[in-house]
Scaffold this motif. Structure first.
Motif, PDB file in Angstrom:
ATOM      1  N   PRO A 218      33.927  34.947  37.687  1.00  0.00           N
ATOM      2  CA  PRO A 218      34.973  34.982  38.707  1.00  0.00           C
ATOM      3  C   PRO A 218      36.280  34.486  38.090  1.00  0.00           C
ATOM      4  CG  PRO A 218      33.516  33.110  39.071  1.00  0.00           C
ATOM      5  CD  PRO A 218      32.945  33.881  37.913  1.00  0.00           C
ATOM      6  N   GLY A 219      37.368  35.124  38.429  1.00  0.00           N
ATOM      7  CA  GLY A 219      38.662  34.704  37.893  1.00  0.00           C
ATOM      8  C   GLY A 219      39.020  35.409  36.606  1.00  0.00           C
ATOM      9  N   ALA A 220      38.374  36.530  36.323  1.00  0.00           N
ATOM     10  CA  ALA A 220      38.649  37.235  35.074  1.00  0.00           C
ATOM     11  C   ALA A 220      38.815  38.727  35.323  1.00  0.00           C
ATOM     12  CB  ALA A 220      37.507  36.993  34.091  1.00  0.00           C
ATOM     13  N   PHE A 221      39.820  39.323  34.696  1.00  0.00           N
ATOM     14  CA  PHE A 221      39.998  40.771  34.830  1.00  0.00           C
ATOM     15  C   PHE A 221      40.547  41.412  33.556  1.00  0.00           C
ATOM     16  CE2 PHE A 221      44.607  40.485  35.646  1.00  0.00           C
ATOM     17  CZ  PHE A 221      44.724  39.186  36.104  1.00  0.00           C
ATOM     18  N   ARG A 224      38.471  44.723  32.764  1.00  0.00           N
ATOM     19  CA  ARG A 224      38.877  45.715  33.748  1.00  0.00           C
ATOM     20  C   ARG A 224      40.218  46.334  33.353  1.00  0.00           C
ATOM     21  NH1 ARG A 224      39.421  44.696  40.070  1.00  0.00           N
ATOM     22  NH2 ARG A 224      39.647  46.868  40.533  1.00  0.00           N
ATOM     23  N   TYR A 258      34.298  47.838  39.999  1.00  0.00           N
ATOM     24  CA  TYR A 258      35.507  48.367  39.365  1.00  0.00           C
ATOM     25  C   TYR A 258      35.504  49.900  39.421  1.00  0.00           C
ATOM     26  CZ  TYR A 258      36.139  43.761  37.089  1.00  0.00           C
ATOM     27  OH  TYR A 258      36.329  42.432  36.814  1.00  0.00           O
ATOM     28  N   VAL A 375      45.412  32.740  35.951  1.00  0.00           N
ATOM     29  CA  VAL A 375      45.487  32.766  37.412  1.00  0.00           C
ATOM     30  C   VAL A 375      45.369  31.365  38.002  1.00  0.00           C
ATOM     31  CG1 VAL A 375      44.564  35.101  37.589  1.00  0.00           C
ATOM     32  CG2 VAL A 375      42.999  33.182  37.626  1.00  0.00           C
ATOM     33  N   THR A 381      51.292  34.451  37.365  1.00  0.00           N
ATOM     34  CA  THR A 381      49.911  34.856  37.164  1.00  0.00           C
ATOM     35  C   THR A 381      49.916  36.241  36.549  1.00  0.00           C
ATOM     36  OG1 THR A 381      49.869  35.746  39.388  1.00  0.00           O
ATOM     37  CG2 THR A 381      48.964  33.552  39.097  1.00  0.00           C
ATOM     38  N   ILE A 449      41.874  29.492  34.645  1.00  0.00           N
ATOM     39  CA  ILE A 449      42.317  29.187  35.998  1.00  0.00           C
ATOM     40  C   ILE A 449      43.010  27.840  36.023  1.00  0.00           C
ATOM     41  CG2 ILE A 449      41.545  28.831  38.381  1.00  0.00           C
ATOM     42  CD1 ILE A 449      39.120  30.730  36.692  1.00  0.00           C
ATOM     43  N   TYR A 463      31.799  24.436  43.874  1.00  0.00           N
ATOM     44  CA  TYR A 463      32.024  25.880  43.943  1.00  0.00           C
ATOM     45  C   TYR A 463      31.220  26.614  42.861  1.00  0.00           C
ATOM     46  CZ  TYR A 463      34.183  30.322  42.866  1.00  0.00           C
ATOM     47  OH  TYR A 463      34.365  31.646  42.565  1.00  0.00           O
TER      48      TYR A 463
ATOM     49  N   GLY B  76      36.142  34.604  44.395  1.00  0.00           N
ATOM     50  CA  GLY B  76      36.283  34.277  42.974  1.00  0.00           C
ATOM     51  C   GLY B  76      36.969  32.921  42.860  1.00  0.00           C
ATOM     52  N   THR B  77      37.024  32.386  41.652  1.00  0.00           N
ATOM     53  CA  THR B  77      37.559  31.036  41.473  1.00  0.00           C
ATOM     54  C   THR B  77      38.996  30.904  41.976  1.00  0.00           C
ATOM     55  OG1 THR B  77      36.275  31.071  39.455  1.00  0.00           O
ATOM     56  CG2 THR B  77      37.609  29.127  39.849  1.00  0.00           C
ATOM     57  N   ALA B  78      39.828  31.869  41.596  1.00  0.00           N
ATOM     58  CA  ALA B  78      41.237  31.781  41.998  1.00  0.00           C
ATOM     59  C   ALA B  78      41.350  31.874  43.518  1.00  0.00           C
ATOM     60  CB  ALA B  78      42.043  32.886  41.331  1.00  0.00           C
ATOM     61  N   CYS B 115      34.453  37.771  43.265  1.00  0.00           N
ATOM     62  CA  CYS B 115      35.539  38.219  42.390  1.00  0.00           C
ATOM     63  C   CYS B 115      35.603  39.733  42.249  1.00  0.00           C
ATOM     64  CB  CYS B 115      35.461  37.615  40.997  1.00  0.00           C
ATOM     65  SG  CYS B 115      37.016  37.788  40.105  1.00  0.00           S
ATOM     66  N   VAL B 116      36.719  40.280  42.688  1.00  0.00           N
ATOM     67  CA  VAL B 116      36.939  41.706  42.508  1.00  0.00           C
ATOM     68  C   VAL B 116      37.938  41.966  41.384  1.00  0.00           C
ATOM     69  CG1 VAL B 116      36.307  42.364  44.842  1.00  0.00           C
ATOM     70  CG2 VAL B 116      38.664  41.714  44.352  1.00  0.00           C
ATOM     71  N   GLY B 117      38.281  40.905  40.657  1.00  0.00           N
ATOM     72  CA  GLY B 117      39.136  41.092  39.485  1.00  0.00           C
ATOM     73  C   GLY B 117      40.582  41.401  39.809  1.00  0.00           C
ATOM     74  N   ALA B 118      41.079  40.862  40.890  1.00  0.00           N
ATOM     75  CA  ALA B 118      42.504  41.019  41.197  1.00  0.00           C
ATOM     76  C   ALA B 118      43.072  39.631  41.469  1.00  0.00           C
ATOM     77  CB  ALA B 118      42.697  41.942  42.392  1.00  0.00           C
ATOM     78  N   CYS B 119      42.682  38.699  40.587  1.00  0.00           N
ATOM     79  CA  CYS B 119      42.889  37.271  40.809  1.00  0.00           C
ATOM     80  C   CYS B 119      44.359  36.879  40.936  1.00  0.00           C
ATOM     81  CB  CYS B 119      42.273  36.496  39.670  1.00  0.00           C
ATOM     82  SG  CYS B 119      40.671  37.131  39.199  1.00  0.00           S
ATOM     83  N   ALA B 120      45.245  37.695  40.393  1.00  0.00           N
ATOM     84  CA  ALA B 120      46.660  37.351  40.483  1.00  0.00           C
ATOM     85  C   ALA B 120      47.153  37.459  41.921  1.00  0.00           C
ATOM     86  CB  ALA B 120      47.478  38.249  39.568  1.00  0.00           C
ATOM     87  N   LEU B 121      46.360  38.073  42.776  1.00  0.00           N
ATOM     88  CA  LEU B 121      46.787  38.285  44.162  1.00  0.00           C
ATOM     89  C   LEU B 121      46.051  37.367  45.132  1.00  0.00           C
ATOM     90  CD1 LEU B 121      46.594  42.154  44.054  1.00  0.00           C
ATOM     91  CD2 LEU B 121      48.558  40.737  43.588  1.00  0.00           C
ATOM     92  N   PRO B 133      46.596  41.531  49.581  1.00  0.00           N
ATOM     93  CA  PRO B 133      46.883  40.424  48.681  1.00  0.00           C
ATOM     94  C   PRO B 133      47.431  39.202  49.404  1.00  0.00           C
ATOM     95  CG  PRO B 133      48.581  42.096  48.473  1.00  0.00           C
ATOM     96  CD  PRO B 133      47.600  42.600  49.490  1.00  0.00           C
ATOM     97  N   LYS B 134      47.305  38.033  48.761  1.00  0.00           N
ATOM     98  CA  LYS B 134      47.873  36.773  49.246  1.00  0.00           C
ATOM     99  C   LYS B 134      47.662  36.588  50.747  1.00  0.00           C
ATOM    100  CE  LYS B 134      50.477  36.142  45.247  1.00  0.00           C
ATOM    101  NZ  LYS B 134      51.285  35.256  44.489  1.00  0.00           N
TER     102      LYS B 134
END
Lengths: 615, 157
Positions: A218-221, A224, A258, A375, A381, A449, A463, B76-78, B115-121, B133-134
């Motif tokens: 989690p927290g990785a892309f 992708r 994805y 992120v 970010t 993160i 978590y 996800g973590t973020a 996590c869907v891999g869009a962590c910046a949002l 997002p956000k």
């Protein structure tokens, strides 16, 4: 058309590049972040407006992969001007076409602003976020249209493959990768060249290469973004690797979460076949190879290589004891090389520019660059690529732009659920495999993160344990039961029910799980607990002894109150409160009834005056 | 059932492609109907219990029907750091169902994803595969209200 010789490839490359340089080009970011912010509309609008202005043939519009600065999307860059616009909306498109493209006038309000000088900057390279990066693996991301193989060829794509197949023996390729010092980018950092050598030496006429695109952290892309932005770099790397180890079959394992990456890969593979880079007798050599896609069905443990093999074979994704390693016995019992997406994408560049060039990047033991998804609680970010050896401070402060307004950064979490939390005091640590492992974390696949004073480290540990107990495959007892028990202990701490003795049990349990779990994921599962205990013990003690959450996160230990001096009596918080717990007249300070309050935090979210406080 | 048959045929009824078959069935029906699982078991010659273990092991499968709108909250973590859990609680309050369940009227299903891999949002909510997002609790309530409104039968001229 099939490319059979290096000369044909070169001729095509020159032709495509010449055509490419002839026209100005608009590159609209099609990364996930920008798409979520409406970049598809922006792209569509460009086409319409250019058509209406009679510029459809004079200007090219491309929908590219991730540009990186997701925070400011949708992003648009213009070539050859090099102008970089951010936060572009469909409504801005007519102005960009009639002002910038037609008359060369720059639109100031869409430019990035330097946070220190306040000056507007035009070029990507002038933005602090990009200035300190070294984009090598990501060099074509945001530049090419990933659905058109000709774009990749125009920039020298598949040249390395052509050279390998016409001029180099598999042995020579392995030696080059060894000399480059490339190590696996999936987490553990095993030397890629050595892995290939082992697979080449393994007996068997059928061998496999696999691209691990599970990216379950989690927290990785990162993976992708590479698969969506430049799939051919990964495919080319796999073909070269297959030639080196003597594999005839390739598999790309990619998460079903994805869908865009899956679609982009399908297109890319079909085009690579059409041009003869996949299939029989590639570059008229004796080497034949093809790749299929296997969609992952969602399991964190599938990132572990033996578990991934089980998933590829259509079974439940459970790891098994190693040895035998996959290079000896992999898919269907055949020798198999499994490398991560980013590792494969490094391969063509190393062959193109030489191992010495690559080995000059980075540190003594960690060569090249690393991509991170930066992120969390940080100003900028996005997706970044830095040379190994850069410090955490440079990454977080300079590229990331530091903390969010009025907050203070206190830690970074690196390496996903197998990694750890490193405190600000260690921010001068260089980012390389050894330094991070020594500090109790790990390089991991690239999730980074950022956490600030409003992040509770006990809650973070909880978590990750919640994540891991859910994702533990259940095969071995220490991981299955250990993560569950650690989760229960951490929950008790977050709820103010724990004692000092619980802290001791937690610590002991973490050690046991680390030492006795079957696979790498179980062995590293306690890392989030161990690192937070090591660096943030006082936060644990506050939860246990004072029943207090210093960061104001753990619900059972906090209260929301309204600061009467700051409250303007705007009633904005009164109506949204689902409990009707807030009373107060217009222009009079409001009050929260603690009996009714369920601590949902909506009032905190909506108050524009900072009058709602957490105590 | 003809659709199930077609999906099985797409993969030549081969054992090794059984996960792909289930993925395609899930994509078509938004869950794995019992009849479909039995059909796959019979055609691929695999014990039903093995299919059940696959279906319950991987996150993307559901054995329960899903609602008209599928709401996914990213944890996800973020997203967690930026308040994802509060969004889950807000949905539980608003919809009156718990994570993984469907509202009694069949309008909404609500689940959490890793996590869907869009962590910046972050924090992120997906509704019917569209990214929001956000997200805030406030915005979420507004989106729900919009989705709840009965759809106009025809576009007013």
């Amino acid at each position: 058309m099939k490319i059979r010789t290096l000369e044909q490839l070169r001729a095509l490359e020159h032709e495509l590049r010449a055509a490419r340089d002839r026209k100005p080009c608009v590159r609209v970011c099609g990364g996930t972040g920008c798409r979520a912010r409406g970049s598809e509309d922006v792209f569509g609008r460009f086409r319409v407006v250019l058509e209406n202005e009679g510029l459809a043939d004079a200007v090219e519009v491309k929908f590219t992969g991730c540009h990186g600065l997701c925070e400011r999307g949708p992003l648009v860059s213009l070539a050859p001007h090099g102008i970089f616009y951010q936060s572009v909306e469909a409504g801005d498109v007519p102005a960009i076409v009639t002002e910038t493209l037609a008359r060369g006038v720059v639109i100031e309000r869409l430019l990035a602003q330097d946070p220190i000088t306040g000056k507007r900057v035009r070029q990507e390279q002038e933005i602090p976020f990009y200035r300190r990066q070294q984009r090598i693996v990501l060099r074509f991301n945001g530049v090419i249209d990933p659905t058109d193989i000709r774009e990749y060829i125009a920039l020298g794509g598949y040249r390395a493959l052509g050279d390998v197949l016409t001029h180099k023996t598999p042995e020579e390729v392995i030696e080059i990768i060894e000399r480059s010092g490339l190590r696996g980018r999936g987490g553990a950092g095993f030397p890629t060249g050595r892995k290939w050598r082992l697979a080449r030496a393994a007996p068997g006429s059928i061998k496999y290469v696999i691209c691990n695109g599970d990216e379950g952290d989690p927290g990785a892309f990162m993976d992708r973004s590479l698969l969506e932005g430049n799939p051919h770099s990964v495919i080319e790397g796999m073909i070269i690797g297959a030639y080196a180890v003597g594999a005839t079959r390739g598999i790309i394992y990619v998460r079903e979460e994805y869908p865009l990456a899956v679609r982009t890969l399908q297109i890319a593979l079909a085009q690579a076949r059409e041009y003869g880079f996949l299939g029989e007798a590639i570059f008229d050599s004796a080497f034949s190879f093809d790749i299929e896609i296997v969609r992952g069905a969602g399991a964190f443990v599938a990132g572990e290589e033996t578990a991934l093999i089980a998933a590829v074979e259509g079974r439940v994704s459970e790891p098994r004891q190693r040895p035998p390693y996959p290079v000896q016995r992999g898919v269907w019992g055949h020798p198999t090389v499994i490398n991560n997406v980013e590792t494969w994408a490094n391969v063509p560049i190393i062959l193109e520019r030489g191992p010495e060039w690559f080995a000059r990047l980075g540190t003594a033991t960690s060569k090249g660059t690393k991509i991170f998804s930066l992120v969390g609680k940080v100003a900028n970010t996005g997706l970044v690529e830095i040379p190994m050896g850069m410090t955490l401070r440079e990454l977080v402060e300079e590229i990331g732009g530091g903390a969010l307004p009025q907050r203070e950064i206190k830690a970074v979490q690196i390496g996903g659920p197998s990694g750890g939390c490193l405190p600000k005091a260690l921010f001068d640590l260089p980012i390389d495999y050894e330094s991070l492992t020594e500090a109790g974390a790990m390089m991991g696949s690239g999730g980074l993160i950022v956490m600030d004073d409003r992040t509770c480290m006990v809650d973070v540990a909880r978590y990750f344990m919640d994540f891991l107990r859910d994702e533990s495959c259940g095969k071995c007892l220490p991981c299955r039961e250990g993560t569950q028990r650690m989760y229960e202990l951490l929950t008790a701490m977050c709820e103010g029910r724990a004692t000092d003795a619980d802290l001791d049990v937690l610590e002991e349990l973490a050690q046991v799980v680390k030492e006795t779990s079957l696979c790498g994921l179980g062995q590293t599962a306690p890392n989030p607990v161990l690192t937070t205990l090591r660096y943030f013990r006082s936060e644990y003690e506050a939860h246990i002894r004072q029943k207090r959450c210093p960061a104001g996160v753990c619900k059972a230990l906090i209260r929301y109150v309204i600061n009467a001096e700051r409250c303007t009596g705007c009633v904005a918080c009164v109506q949204p409160c689902p409990q009707h717990a807030i009373s107060g007249q217009l222009k009079q300070p409001h009050v929260i009834d603690p009996e009714r309050c369920i601590k949902c935090g909506i009032c905190y979210e909506v108050c524009q005056f900072g009058a709602v406080e957490i105590v | 059932m003809r659709e199930i048959e077609a999906i099985i045929e797409r993969y030549g009824a081969q054992r090794r492609h059984v996960i792909s078959m289930l993925q395609d069935i899930q994509a078509r029906f938004h869950y794995l109907p019992k009849d479909a699982l039995m059909e796959v078991a019979a055609r691929v010659r695999i014990p039903l219990i093995d299919l059940y273990s696959i279906a319950t092991f991987y996150n993307c499968f559901s054995l329960l029907p899903r609602g008209e709108h599928v709401i996914k909250v990213c944890l996800g973590t973020a997203c967690h750091l930026k308040g994802g859990t509060r969004l889950v609680e807000a949905l539980e309050r608003e919809l009156g169902v718990r994570e993984g369940e469907m509202t009694p009227d069949g309008r909404f299903s609500f689940e959490t994803v890793r996590c869907v891999g869009a962590c910046a949002l972050a924090p992120l909510v997906l509704i019917d595969e569209r990214y929001y997002p956000k997200m805030t609790q406030r915005k979420l309530t507004q989106v729900l209200a919009r989705l709840r409104r009965p759809q106009p039968a025809a576009e007013a001229g």
